[in-house]
Structure formats: structure tokens, C-alpha cells
Design an enzyme around this catalytic site. Structure first.
Site, PDB file in Angstrom:
ATOM      1  N   HIS A  32      12.122  -1.581   5.388  1.00  0.00           N
ATOM      2  CA  HIS A  32      10.905  -2.394   5.226  1.00  0.00           C
ATOM      3  C   HIS A  32      10.303  -2.203   3.832  1.00  0.00           C
ATOM      4  CE1 HIS A  32       7.076  -4.185   6.888  1.00  0.00           C
ATOM      5  NE2 HIS A  32       6.601  -3.538   5.834  1.00  0.00           N
ATOM      6  N   GLU A  33      10.080  -0.966   3.448  1.00  0.00           N
ATOM      7  CA  GLU A  33       9.468  -0.711   2.137  1.00  0.00           C
ATOM      8  C   GLU A  33      10.389  -1.126   1.003  1.00  0.00           C
ATOM      9  OE1 GLU A  33       6.449  -0.230   2.188  1.00  0.00           O
ATOM     10  OE2 GLU A  33       6.299   0.342   4.297  1.00  0.00           O
TER      11      GLU A  33
ATOM     12  N   HIS B 215       9.790  -4.741   0.248  1.00  0.00           N
ATOM     13  CA  HIS B 215       8.655  -4.953  -0.658  1.00  0.00           C
ATOM     14  C   HIS B 215       9.077  -4.662  -2.098  1.00  0.00           C
ATOM     15  CE1 HIS B 215       5.470  -5.799   2.133  1.00  0.00           C
ATOM     16  NE2 HIS B 215       5.571  -4.651   2.765  1.00  0.00           N
TER      17      HIS B 215
ATOM     18  N   GLU C  85       4.453  -9.852   3.541  1.00  0.00           N
ATOM     19  CA  GLU C  85       5.308  -9.054   4.424  1.00  0.00           C
ATOM     20  C   GLU C  85       6.643  -9.726   4.729  1.00  0.00           C
ATOM     21  OE1 GLU C  85       4.828  -6.023   5.450  1.00  0.00           O
ATOM     22  OE2 GLU C  85       2.784  -5.768   4.710  1.00  0.00           O
TER      23      GLU C  85
ATOM     24  N   TYR D 181      -6.268  -4.793   3.768  1.00  0.00           N
ATOM     25  CA  TYR D 181      -5.967  -5.672   4.891  1.00  0.00           C
ATOM     26  C   TYR D 181      -7.195  -6.144   5.665  1.00  0.00           C
ATOM     27  CZ  TYR D 181      -0.911  -5.196   4.534  1.00  0.00           C
ATOM     28  OH  TYR D 181       0.390  -5.281   4.109  1.00  0.00           O
TER      29      TYR D 181
END
Length: 733
Positions: free
Chosen positions: A518-519, A522, A548, A657
Site C-alpha cells: 500500500h505505502e 503511494h 488512495e 483527513y
């Protein structure tokens, strides 16, 4: 926790939505001014900005002198720019490129300080950071409130737009909107009050995050009876024994903390219900009324009050409306509609899943879990019994899989995937960059076709509860920018995974593997950008509810056989993961999908309720709101009495967020549909996968914030996004 952007990076977003910290090579117009104001501090590593940060040399004492020198220089250069601008005749090249060069040095230094505050936190650095923060905010606020600058940008958009590239227009429009949100239209008392609010919100955000970190460190549970850890995996016992400074993981003692790997292992595997309850209650009351001077309750109320006041000063009804003005979602109603749609699909599944876990606990937990003793499973029971049910269903445990997910092998496989679909080669370059901890590694990214070095990144993989914030995130070290002549973007990838123990490498859980992917996603959007305008290069300028997409897209590859077999080899024997175990991994993907989806929807709608419809001055408390939202989105598993998880909700109160947590689910629809393009051509079709992968690199990763995400997605997929793939992947179709 994914792509949690610390408050520091929100501050350095200066004019546009840029988080970039591009080149240190200033244009000649400003080089002499910078030199004259910093030569007295020439031994300060934060001022040595021609290359990568000198982490091994940076001390907290360097921060304040560097900030003061750089702010003085920036102020002088900005004043010179304002005086030279004629708003009616200034061109694009007179404005944004010059701004990038002016703000770059302080953005670099402040970005490094913020990064260290998250990964090497300490009292001295905190103090220096907190003393410098008001000055930095004041300086960037002055940028955003410059009428000369604003009028010049507006004029360019009105008169030169047809002659500008789409990226230049996006950068200008983003900057103009950011200035409007920054108070450029305010005057007199309203402007003064707005600036006071901005300063106070930054202070509150930093204090909130520090309180969470400190409160997490304050609690630990020591276990001395070996019977209490019966059935606990060896890796967890070793981790807990190491925390207790015990050399014997079988005899103890063991120390369990609220740090991610330690806490999660306890909730999954610790059989003593009393211990799990104590840990759970400590976890959901971190930084609350029971935490003394680390209590975040009054901070949350003040944050919400100030954000509402700030938004009204800007002409919005509430903070959610302000936040959504720069996102893909049109309004709060669009977010509510998406959440309601997903709830209709996920809630029935969540109820069935909980019933199945409950039945399993009643049958296998003995009298302790009878309906007479426990009418309803509690939150500290569900994770434990869900794990037992999963082991029963799939005849495999997380612990049995760990030896196949050694971090070095996982990295090799992940880098192999990046080569396969994106045409890049990644090579370790340890020793070529200074690091802040001996566990940090440094990598270079090369384009396979040209052989050119195109990007780099730092990886900080392990948990360090003594000074490192929890969760996982990607952040910008250096951004791509033609204006500052920097074409090698650099990223920070930070995780809190299971550390190596003795001579055993880090053996990851499958969840930790997904988090790493996931990271990395990014990071790829930051590193593989083709855009050279700092404000819209990489992740900069990308609408928050689309950011995302690349990260969640990369998680899908953890269920692709060729990808997994690129790294799933036993760390001792080299034996590959058995085919039947891989099939079980794929089957497990939909296990608990309903409960997980409802959890994300609950968090997202609670965030939206607090920022769109809650009145801090009314009769409800924030915890009343939490209960009210839980009745709709978590009725199957309501919060326990005294739940204070909001006090550690760093995403919305300590990061970026706020009124944006829904973005995870919003972007998940986009990411699943994007992966569907690979499924359409066949994951075994190497030429097809390569072709689609290069298109993904060119569009989603390459365009960054230079195009609206809806246009980027359409160019990649050839149509509007569909929720079909996400529902199918989650087993909710």
C-alpha cells in the site's frame, strides 16, 4: 493506518495543494539573498540543501536557527517578488516558478523536521519544533493572503488560459483556490481572527499527535504466568519477552504494549479474556480523560469549534463543505450516498459474520463463553475468536505463513512486480544517503528502458514505540520540479512492522505485506510522475479522495499468484509456499469483509458527521455523536461504554483527513476497478499485463495532480468507474 499525512506537511503546502519539497538549487535571482542570510549558519545541516538530508548530522538544536534564517530570506525574496509583479501584465512564468524557488528552502528544512518528529521523536525536538511552528505558519499564511499574487494569478487564468498547458492551469487553479481557503478575501478583524485560528489549529494538531504517542507509551501489561500465554505464537512471545528485557520467551516475563504489532498480536492470540479486556480498554481510552495532561477531549472540542468558525469566515456552512470544495466528491450528500450504498451491501454480511464468530465461540470457548455468562461477544472477544474461526475454516494460521514472508524476500518480490508492470528497476543504495536509524534502507529507482536514475526512496520498516509514531505512511522528501531544477523525486516509506528478533529476519504477517504494498503504491505515484510543476507533480495537487487509488491498487497484487510466488519462500529452506496455502490465502480475502467494510464506513461517517452536522456549542458531546453514528453503522458491534477512540483518531485531528476519511472507501472503488483492467486482459497474459501496466504508469502514476482524477481514470480505463469490481473482490456482490 495508510498515507497518514502529518500536520507538518499540511503546513508546508504553502500556496497550492503541493506537498513537494523540490530542488535546493535556487535561481540566481534569489541565491545571493539566501546566502547572505544563512552564511552565519553555514555549519547547520538543515541549510545544506543541494542533496539529500544529512540525517546523521541533524540535531534538534539546528532547527530554530535554520528556520529563522530561511524565513528571513523567504520574506525578503517574497517582498521583492510582490513589488516586481504587475497583476495586470504578469505571466505564468513570472509567478508560480518563482514561488517554487522562494518557498523551497524553508519547505525542505521544515519537512525534514516534521519527518524526524514522526520517526525520531524526543523532548528536545518537540520543543524546537513547537517554538518554530508559529513562525512558519505565519510566513505561509502571508503567501496565501497576498492580494497582489492572487490578482496576478487570476489575471493569468482569465487572459492566458488558452496558451497554458493543462498542468499549468491546474497548478494555477489549485493555487487560487488554496489562497481563497487561506483567507485572501478577508480583511480587518476577520482576517486577524482567521490567522489566529490557523495558528491555534496547527498547535492543537501537533499537541493531539504528541498526546497519542505519549499515551500509547504510558501503558503496558506484564504477564508472568506461562499458562497465560499458552497458544500464543512464538514470534509474539519473543516480541513481548524482548519488550520485558527477558531472554527466555518460554518462561517470561512478557510485556505487551499498545504499539501496533504488540497490541494486535495480543488481541488475536492471547487466550486470557481478562488480559484482552484490559488491553482493549486501554487502547480505546488512549489520550482521554484517564490520561492526565495528555487528555485530547478538550482539544477535539476546540478543533471542531475553530474549524467551524474558520469555515464560516470563508463563507462555507461548515468545515465539511470547505473540505469537499477541493475533492472529487461534489458535496456531503455524495459522500452520504456512497456510504449508504456500501452499507446496504456490507451490513448484512457483517451481521452474518458476527453471528458465525459468536456461534463458534459458544461451541469452542466452554462455559466462559456461554450465553448465560456473555449475552453478546465484546470487542475484545471478536478479534480473538475471528482468528480462531479463520484458522478452522482455512486450516492455516497466520503464524504458519510468517516464515514465507521475510521482509527481504517480500521486497525482492515487490520490486520484481514493479519491474513487470511498470518497467522500473529498484536497487539498494545503502551508504549513499544518511539515515536517521540503522534499520532504515535507501533505494534508487531506474527506468528499465533508458537506464536512467529517475527516483529514490527511504524505507523505515519496523516499529520503534519509544520514539516513532504508530501506523504507516508515505511522505515527500524531495519533489520533482523544473523550476528548482530537481528531476529526481525522493520519498519516505514508513511502516511499523514486526522487527527482526535475534538472528531471525523480520517475518511479516500477511497484513503487514499488504501495508507495505500500500505505502509503496503511494510512493510510486510520487516517484514516477512525469509532471515537472511542483504544485501538481506526484501526489501534489491530487484530490484527496483519489490519492488512495495507487496505494489500494497495489494491495490487489498480493493475491496475484505470480507476484506472491516472487517472494513467498521459507526464510530457512527456500521452499516456496504450497499451492494449497496460496489458494487459502485468496479464499481468506473475503473473510470478514463485511465487518471490515462497516468499520471503515463507520469511521468515515463519524468524521463527516462531526465536520458537517455537529454543533460543538450544542447539547451533544462528541461521544454522543459517536454513539448516534454507531447505531447506524456499527449496530452489530456497538462501542463499549467509555470508548474514547476519537481521542486517538490521528487521521482527522492530527493529520489531513478531516472531513476526508471517506476517501479510503471512495478511492477503493477506483482502485478495484483499475485492477479490473488487468483482470480483463488476464493476469497470466504477460504481454497484456505489461501493456496495461505501462498505461497505468503513464496515466494514474504519471499525471499526478496535473489532470483531474476523473479524466485520468477515464483515460486509463476508457470509461467511468464502476463499483462492480470492489463488490466482487470483497464477496459482497
Amino acid at each position: 493506518m495508510r498515507f497518514y499525512l502529518p500536520a507538518v506537511m499540511l503546513i508546508v503546502a504553502s500556496l497550492g495543494t503541493s506537498f513537494s519539497t523540490p530542488s535546493r538549487r535556487l535561481g540566481p535571482r534569489f541565491a545571493s539573498a539566501l546566502f547572505s542570510s544563512t552564511k552565519a549558519c553555514s555549519d547547520n545541516p538543515l541549510l545544506e540543501q543541494d542533496a539529500l538530508p544529512k540525517f546523521s548530522s541533524i540535531e534538534p538544536s539546528h532547527l530554530q536557527p535554520a528556520v529563522e534564517a530561511l524565513l528571513t530570506s523567504m520574506s525578503e525574496n517574497f517582498a521583492a517578488l510582490e513589488s516586481s509583479l504587475n497583476p495586470g501584465s504578469a505571466s505564468y512564468s513570472d509567478i508560480l516558478p518563482e514561488l517554487e524557488r522562494i518557498r523551497e528552502p524553508i519547505s525542505y528544512a521544515w519537512g525534514v523536521a516534521g519527518h524526524l518528529n514522526g520517526v525520531k521523536n524526543g523532548d528536545e525536538l518537540r520543543k524546537a519544533y513547537e517554538e518554530s511552528q508559529p513562525k512558519v505558519i505565519k510566513a505561509f499564511t502571508e503567501f496565501k493572503q497576498s492580494r497582489v499574487l492572487f490578482d496576478a494569478m487570476k489575471n493569468v487564468l482569465e487572459n492566458e488560459k488558452a496558451h497554458l498547458s493543462q498542468e499549468q492551469v491546474r497548478a494555477l487553479e489549485s493555487s487560487v483556490h488554496a489562497m481563497q481557503l487561506g483567507g485572501v478575501g478577508l480583511d480587518g478583524a476577520e482576517k486577524e481572527r482567521f490567522n489566529e485560528i490557523k495558528q491555534r489549529l496547527a498547535e492543537l494538531s501537533t499537541t493531539f499527535s504528541n498526546n497519542v504517542l505519549d499515551a500509547t507509551k504510558m501503558f503496558s501489561l506484564e504477564i508472568t504466568d506461562p499458562a497465560d500465554v499458552k497458544g500464543v505464537p512464538e514470534s509474539a512471545k519473543k516480541m513481548w519477552a524482548a519488550a520485558a528485557e527477558s531472554s527466555n520467551s518460554e518462561k517470561g516475563p512478557w510485556k505487551i504494549t499498545l504499539d501496533g504489532p504488540s497490541y494486535i498480536s495480543a488481541m488475536q492470540h492471547l487466550g486470557v479474556r481478562e488480559h484482552r479486556e484490559k488491553l482493549y480498554r486501554a487502547f480505546v481510552t488512549r489520550a482521554s480523560e484517564s490520561s492526565g495532561d495528555k487528555n485530547n477531549v478538550p482539544l477535539i472540542t476546540e478543533i471542531l469549534t475553530l474549524k467551524l468558525e474558520m469555515s464560516k469566515l470563508l463563507g462555507f456552512k461548515n468545515y465539511a463543505e470547505q473540505s469537499l470544495s477541493s475533492k472529487m466528491a461534489d458535496d456531503v450528500g455524495a459522500v452520504d450516498e456512497m456510504s449508504s450504498f456500501m452499507k446496504e451491501k456490507a451490513l448484512p454480511a457483517a451481521v452474518r459474520e458476527l453471528e458465525e464468530i459468536t456461534d463458534f465461540a459458544r461451541v469452542n470457548g466452554g462455559e466462559e463463553y456461554s450465553e448465560t455468562n456473555i449475552p453478546k461477544l465484546m470487542s475484545w472477544d471478536t478479534t480473538f475468536w475471528s482468528e480462531r474461526l479463520k484458522e478452522k475454516k482455512f486450516s492455516i494460521t497466520e503464524e504458519e505463513l510468517r516464515p514465507y514472508f521475510a521482509l527481504p524476500k517480500v521486497l525482492d518480490g515487490m520490486f520484481g512486480l514493479a519491474n513487470r508492470i511498470f518497467g522500473i528497476n529498484i536497487e539498494a543504495a545503502n551508504g549513499e544517503a544518511e539515515v536517521w536509524n540503522e534499520d532504515v534502507t535507501f533505494y534508487k529507482v531506474f527506468d528499465e528502458e533508458s537506464g536512467k536514475h529517475i527516483a529514490s526512496f527511504f524505507l523505515d520498516p519496523y516499529s520503534r514505540p519509544e520514539n516513532k509514531r504508530g501506523g504507516a505512511w508515505m511522505d515527500v522528501c524531495i519533489g520533482k520540479s523544473a523550476a528548482t531544477r530537481r528531476d529526481i523525486p525522493v520519498a519516505y516509506l514508513t511502516c511499523n512492522g514486526s522487527p527482526p528478533i535475534d538472528n531471525t529476519p523480520s517475518l511479516m504477517t500477511f497484513r503487514e505485506v499488504e501495508t507495505l504494498f500500500h505505502e509503496f503504491g503511494h510512493g510510486l505515484q510520487h516517484m514516477l510522475t512525469n509532471v515537472e510543476i511542483g504544485d501538481v507533480a506526484g501526489i501534489s495537487g491530487v484530490e484527496w479522495d483519489a490519492v488512495e487509488l495507487p496505494s489500494q491498487f497495489m494491495e490487489n497484487w498480493c493475491y496475484d499468484k505470480k507476484t506472491v510466488y516472487g517472494f513467498a519462500k521459507h526464510y530457512k529452506t527456500g521452499e516456496p509456499l504450497k499451492d494449497e496455502d496460496f489458494e487459502k490465502l485468496k479464499e481468506q480475502r473475503t473473510y470478514g469483509a463485511g465487518m471490515m467494510a462497516m468499520r471503515q464506513l463507520y469511521f468515515g461517517q463519524l468524521d463527516m458527521e462531526l465536520h458537517a452536522r455537529y454543533d460543538p456549542a450544542g447539547g451533544e458531546s462528541i461521544f454522543d455523536v459517536q454513539k448516534r453514528v454507531a447505531e447506524v453503522y456499527s449496530a452489530h458491534m456497538p462501542p463499549v461504554e467509555g470508548d474514547r477512540f476519537l481521542c486517538a483518531f490521528n487521521h482527522i485531528f492530527g493529520g489531513g483527513y478531516a472531513a476526508g476519511y471517506y476517501s479510503y472507501k471512495w478511492a477503493e472503488i477506483l482502485s478495484a476497478d483499475a485492477f479490473g483492467a488487468f483482470e480483463d486482459v488476464g493476469l497470466d497474459n504477460e504481454e497484456g499485463v505489461k501493456s496495461v501496466g505501462r498505461r497505468f504508469r503513464k496515466t494514474v502514476l504519471g499525471y499526478g495532480g496535473g489532470k483531474p482524477p476523473s479524466e485520468v481514470f477515464k483515460e486509463f480505463r476508457g470509461r467511468e468507474p464502476s463499483s462492480e469490481a470492489l463488490l466482487r473482490h470483497c464477496g459482497l456482490d
